[in-house]
Design a protein around this motif. Structure first.
Motif, short mmCIF file in Angstrom:
data_model
loop_
_atom_site.label_atom_id
_atom_site.label_comp_id
_atom_site.label_asym_id
_atom_site.label_seq_id
_atom_site.Cartn_x
_atom_site.Cartn_y
_atom_site.Cartn_z
N ARG A 1 0.84 -1.21 0.00
CA ARG A 1 0.00 0.00 0.00
C ARG A 1 0.86 1.24 0.00
N LYS A 2 1.98 1.15 0.75
CA LYS A 2 2.90 2.29 0.82
C LYS A 2 3.44 2.59 -0.57
N ALA B 1 0.86 4.27 -2.60
CA ALA B 1 0.68 5.67 -2.19
C ALA B 1 1.80 6.53 -2.76
N ILE B 2 3.02 6.02 -2.69
CA ILE B 2 4.15 6.82 -3.19
C ILE B 2 4.01 7.01 -4.69
N ILE C 1 -4.45 10.26 1.49
CA ILE C 1 -3.14 9.58 1.54
C ILE C 1 -3.03 8.80 2.84
N VAL D 1 -4.64 5.47 2.76
CA VAL D 1 -3.91 4.43 2.02
C VAL D 1 -2.73 3.94 2.85
N SER D 2 -1.92 4.88 3.36
CA SER D 2 -0.76 4.47 4.13
C SER D 2 -0.42 5.54 5.15
N ALA E 1 3.23 7.03 4.86
CA ALA E 1 3.62 7.85 3.71
C ALA E 1 3.39 9.33 3.97
#
Lengths: 243, 463
Positions: A2-3, A6-7, B23, B26-27, B30
């Motif tokens: 998920r990270k 997101a990035i 955001i 989602v994480s 982040a």
């Protein structure tokens, strides 16, 4: 995983927006050129600003409601700021209250009449609120009162549903999307017209719902934003926090 | 070179702050990288705008596409460009110090972005009511930032700030209403051109209303009761952020009021009086403090007073000095606030902490070759040329008091066993700030040239 997603999404958003705005031909008025004239040197300065609003708002914005024309078009940037003030206040309140564990106290069982009436009234409240912000450029009212009316529906829901709070996550998503669409409507002005928040849609037939360019769109975004924000505040102040 | 519209400095952080909760869904991890990227993007935009202003002069932008007194005007002059670059370049460095922490909520990051944007908005706007809106965002966001520590002291500081800040905002609104009532306009340059058509009493009244309102944010003497409590209650990083963002925006608004909006001889005399009172009382109060954060807060008040004294000299050289003092204060104070988290004996035994803190202290008390020295030097030269000997004596007295309490502060840190408090990211942040201080001090000409232009523009009543 998920990270990583997101990035990737945020990098993509950055690159697309950066590309848009570097390549767009946004004009910049420098002192030597540009069309900025010191108001004192210009004949229009003899006409005071309020008079100009009254005389020109129909021609400039196509909005039947002059107050709306001033709030959303002439001084639209201030309104974006005011929306942000409300957003900041709600976020600050959420920092103070939202992260405590809260116990909902069932003080009084809501009576039967309230429970039944709420189910009947709630759709009408939402419709009135939506009507007010959709017709903001035609009749008195607009995004802020419309949103507040919808939030009063949320309050009624909280009074009846003593056990549960409001769907906080959905409210938060609505709030984010509405705020982003307001900023995007403004930023599109830089790309499609010349300036931030400049109107780039046809102004339509004066006095009808589909008129006044971007004003109804902005008021719809504000209506959703204010409604979900006030709902979030109500959700946050409900209940008694326990240590 | 690319040219960018200055409104992006405000529109982008707003857009990305609205996006931040999504955001976060989602994480969670982040969010801090995302916030950092947004702040760095803003740094790049402000650098491009600064270079554009240096090359071409003032940038005007007519928002919503309407002609200035009717629509809102953004005007980025030299002073605005310097301060916008200062705020936007330092905000990510202070944010860097949060990276070591596990606790970093998305709401905090959102308010951080919004307050950065609104402080920038104050320094680049050309419209009085627009400035008021940005003051509101800054103030409301700051209450949240102070209270985000969730201790009793934080609540006390935030509550005092809310009371004073709200009263201040009402006074700004009264001042704006007075001006609008007479002139029917909100544009800075329109007001400046026609302010003399207002009766003397109305001009004085609007000046007093505005200076009371803005003075709360700019930490001026009778209105700064919130400062020590709010700075003590807030986390060190928030205090560091305040000394580079909101307080700089407030002091900029005071300059705008004195030079552009309501230029009055009485106004400059009042500003001189307020500045000297703020300076002397701030420094003397700092001398009595035991807690390092309260001491730094009172020292901040003193520095603000000195900057106001420099404004009220009404000369280009003194104004240049004021710009150097602002840069020095923003850099050195945020460095000191970051570096004194959990300050106790033995902290300065670690050379990586001691080095930057020494540099910060030297710049604040005005030792060469740091920007604080250049600021005080230009100011004293200007005063000596014009024979303000009593004021010079007062400033030197304040500088001696400053030297005494900072020496005590350093002494306490160097005693005893070495103790480690700061995280690695905090040490990285204060090292970067110290490097910038050294660079600005060693090569003052790169700041001096735009600062002189800014001073000349302000003296002429322009942007």
């Amino acid at each position: 995983m998920r990270k990583a997603i997101a990035i990737i999404i945020s990098v993509a958003v950055f690159v697309i927006l950066a590309y848009f705005f570097v390549t767009s031909s946004a004009p910049i008025n420098y002192t030597t050129g540009g069309d900025y004239v010191n108001p004192i040197n210009d004949h229009q300065a003899n006409q005071s600003v309020p008079q100009q609003y009254l005389n020109d708002s129909r021609k400039d914005t196509g909005s039947q409601n002059v107050v709306t024309a001033i709030v959303v078009e002439y001084r639209g940037f201030d309104t974006l700021g005011e929306v942000t003030v409300l957003f900041t206040a709600a976020t600050g309140l959420a920092i103070l209250l939202g992260e405590y564990k809260r116990r909902i106290e069932k003080a009084v069982e809501p009576n039967f009449v309230t429970q039944v009436a709420t189910v009947i009234i709630l759709p009408f409240i939402v419709i009135v609120g939506a009507y007010i912000f959709i017709h903001g450029h035609l009749t008195p009212g607009g995004g802020f009162p419309g949103g507040a009316i919808i939030a009063s529906g949320f309050l009624l829901l909280l009074l009846v549903e003593t056990n549960r709070g409001l769907p906080e996550k959905k409210l938060s998503i609505t709030e984010s999307l509405a705020g982003m669409s307001y900023a995007l409507i403004g930023l599109l002005g830089l790309v499609l017209a010349n300036e931030f928040l400049e109107n780039y849609l046809p102004t339509g037939i004066f006095g009808t719902v589909f008129s006044a360019g971007i004003i109804p769109l902005i008021y719809i975004a504000i209506g959703f934003k204010v409604g979900s924000e006030l709902g979030g505040i109500l959700h946050n102040i409900k209940g008694v926090h326990e240590e | 070179m690319v040219s960018l519209p200055p409104v992006l400095l405000i529109a982008f952080p707003l857009f990305f702050a609205f996006l931040a909760p999504l955001i976060n869904m989602v994480s969670k991890k982040a969010v801090k990288y995302y916030t950092m990227a947004v702040l760095l993007l803003n740094t790049a935009i402000s650098l491009i705008i600064f270079l554009n202003v240096l090359e071409h002069g003032v940038i005007y932008e007519e928002l919503s596409g309407f002609y200035p007194p009717v629509g809102i005007l953004l005007s980025v002059g030299y002073l605005g460009a310097i301060l916008a670059l200062l705020i936007n370049a330092l905000a990510p460095i202070v944010y860097l110090s949060y990276f070591g922490d596990a606790e970093n909520s998305v709401k905090f990051s959102m308010i951080y972005m919004l307050v950065t944007a609104s402080s920038t908005g104050i320094v680049i706007t050309g419209d009085l009511f627009n400035m008021f809106v940005f003051f509101e965002i800054t103030a409301v966001g700051s209450y949240g930032l102070v209270a985000s520590m969730r201790t009793k002291k934080a609540y006390e500081g935030a509550f005092k700030y809310i009371v004073l800040g709200t009263i201040g905002s009402s006074f700004i609104l009264l001042g704006i209403a007075t001006i609008y009532g007479y002139l029917k306009t909100l544009n800075f340059y329109d007001i400046a051109a026609r302010i003399n058509t207002m009766p003397e009493s109305a001009r004085l009244m609007s000046f007093i209303f505005l200076i009371i309102g803005i003075g709360v944010e700019a930490e001026l003497f009778p209105l700064n009761g919130w400062v020590p409590d709010a700075y003590e209650g807030a986390s060190n990083r928030v205090a560091a952020f305040f000394s580079l963002g909101p307080s700089k925006a407030g002091i900029y608004a005071i300059a705008r009021l004195l030079f552009t909006l309501v230029p009055l001889v009485k106004g400059f005399n009042l500003a001189m009086l307020l500045g000297l009172l703020t300076l002397v009382i701030g420094e003397l109060a700092a001398l009595r403090q035991k807690d390092p954060k309260r001491m730094l807060a009172y020292s901040s008040i003193g520095q603000m007073g000195l900057i106001l004294v420099a404004f009220s000299m009404h000369s280009a050289l003194a104004f240049t000095a004021a710009i150097f003092l602002m840069v020095s204060h923003a850099l050195a104070k945020s460095l000191l606030f970051l570096g004194t988290r959990g300050y106790k004996e033995g902290v300065l035994r670690n050379p990586w902490v001691a080095g930057p803190i020494f540099i910060g202290v030297l710049s604040i008390i005005g030792m060469p070759p740091f920007p604080g020295f250049w600021g005080k030097w230009y100011l004293l030269v200007n005063m000596a040329q014009r024979g303000f000997w009593a004021v010079i004596l007062l400033i030197i007295f304040a500088a001696i008091v400053e030297g005494v309490y900072y020496a005590r502060f350093l002494h306490r840190g160097t005693e005893g066993e070495e103790s480690k408090v700061l995280t690695r990211s905090e040490i990285a942040a204060i090292t970067i700030l110290a490097l910038i201080l050294v660079l600005v001090g060693m090569f003052p000409q790169y700041l001096y040239t735009p600062a002189v232009k800014a001073a000349a523009a302000l003296m002429g009543g322009g942007p």
